[in-house]
Design a protein around this motif. Structure first.
Motif, mmCIF file in Angstrom:
data_model
loop_
_atom_site.group_PDB
_atom_site.id
_atom_site.type_symbol
_atom_site.label_atom_id
_atom_site.label_comp_id
_atom_site.label_asym_id
_atom_site.label_seq_id
_atom_site.Cartn_x
_atom_site.Cartn_y
_atom_site.Cartn_z
ATOM 1 N N THR A 36 -7.133 41.769 -32.357
ATOM 2 C CA THR A 36 -8.430 41.824 -33.015
ATOM 3 C C THR A 36 -9.536 41.881 -31.977
ATOM 4 O OG1 THR A 36 -8.458 39.418 -33.137
ATOM 5 C CG2 THR A 36 -7.675 40.584 -35.079
ATOM 6 N N PHE A 85 -0.572 44.480 -38.940
ATOM 7 C CA PHE A 85 -0.400 43.364 -38.019
ATOM 8 C C PHE A 85 -1.310 42.215 -38.433
ATOM 9 C CE2 PHE A 85 0.798 47.165 -35.799
ATOM 10 C CZ PHE A 85 1.977 46.801 -35.173
ATOM 11 N N SER A 86 -0.695 41.138 -38.909
ATOM 12 C CA SER A 86 -1.450 39.964 -39.335
ATOM 13 C C SER A 86 -0.666 38.707 -38.976
ATOM 14 C CB SER A 86 -1.687 40.024 -40.846
ATOM 15 O OG SER A 86 -2.311 38.852 -41.294
ATOM 16 N N GLY A 87 -1.327 37.777 -38.299
ATOM 17 C CA GLY A 87 -0.680 36.533 -37.913
ATOM 18 C C GLY A 87 0.501 36.739 -36.983
ATOM 19 N N CYS A 88 0.349 37.611 -36.009
ATOM 20 C CA CYS A 88 1.474 37.998 -35.146
ATOM 21 C C CYS A 88 1.658 37.070 -33.949
ATOM 22 C CB CYS A 88 1.280 39.413 -34.632
ATOM 23 S SG CYS A 88 1.273 40.638 -35.930
ATOM 24 N N LYS A 89 2.912 36.714 -33.724
ATOM 25 C CA LYS A 89 3.304 35.965 -32.533
ATOM 26 C C LYS A 89 4.729 36.359 -32.181
ATOM 27 C CE LYS A 89 4.692 31.919 -35.156
ATOM 28 N NZ LYS A 89 4.471 30.511 -35.408
ATOM 29 N N ASP A 118 1.104 33.902 -28.725
ATOM 30 C CA ASP A 118 0.249 34.393 -29.811
ATOM 31 C C ASP A 118 -0.314 35.750 -29.386
ATOM 32 O OD1 ASP A 118 -1.506 34.806 -31.894
ATOM 33 O OD2 ASP A 118 -2.886 33.223 -31.312
ATOM 34 N N GLN A 176 -1.778 37.852 -31.781
ATOM 35 C CA GLN A 176 -2.774 38.249 -32.769
ATOM 36 C C GLN A 176 -4.178 38.287 -32.163
ATOM 37 O OE1 GLN A 176 -2.026 39.284 -35.962
ATOM 38 N NE2 GLN A 176 -4.137 39.967 -35.983
ATOM 39 N N LYS A 177 -4.499 37.319 -31.322
ATOM 40 C CA LYS A 177 -5.855 37.267 -30.739
ATOM 41 C C LYS A 177 -6.140 38.499 -29.867
ATOM 42 C CE LYS A 177 -4.358 34.192 -27.054
ATOM 43 N NZ LYS A 177 -4.484 32.862 -26.496
ATOM 44 N N CYS A 196 5.327 38.439 -38.012
ATOM 45 C CA CYS A 196 4.167 39.236 -38.368
ATOM 46 C C CYS A 196 4.134 39.421 -39.880
ATOM 47 C CB CYS A 196 4.254 40.580 -37.654
ATOM 48 S SG CYS A 196 2.713 41.484 -37.607
#
Length: 109
Positions: free
Chosen positions: A108, A85-89, A102, A104-105, A54
């Motif tokens: 948002t 939280f950005s680009g979280c996996k 993944d 992140q989707k 993240c």
């Protein structure tokens, strides 16, 4: 006959595609807690590693719990409390097999 074979192949591929580890939820109460589910888990499912990626950083799980009931596993992973939280996996290793989910989707809306 061809239609029956094609339909059978389609049904089998759909069932195979649905048997994977999926994101269930995330909360940030005290720590960042991620819950994942696996609807086709073996009874002896065991997580040996869990990492949250993240904001361009890597966070190892502080606490891992795994409950399997009737072939459905619930994985509860606890990480350091995050505020952005950005680009979280999440990458988990279950019974030696590494899987990336993944998340992140789902964050948002």
């Amino acid at each position: 006959m061809k239609k029956l074979i094609m339909l059978s192949l389609l049904v089998m591929s759909t069932l195979a595609a649905s048997a994977e580890i999926k994101f269930q939820s995330i909360d940030n109460k005290g720590a960042t807690n991620v819950m994942l589910t696996d609807t086709d888990a073996p009874d002896d499912a065991k997580i040996t590693d869990a990492v949250l990626y993240c904001n361009g950083k890597k966070y190892r799980a502080k606490n891992i719990r795994c409950n399997v009931v009737a072939g459905v596993a619930v994985y509860r992973l606890q990480f350091k409390r995050l505020t952005v939280f950005s680009g979280c996996k999440v990458t988990v290793t279950v019974n030696g097999k590494k899987t990336t989910v993944d998340i992140q989707k789902h964050l948002t809306h």
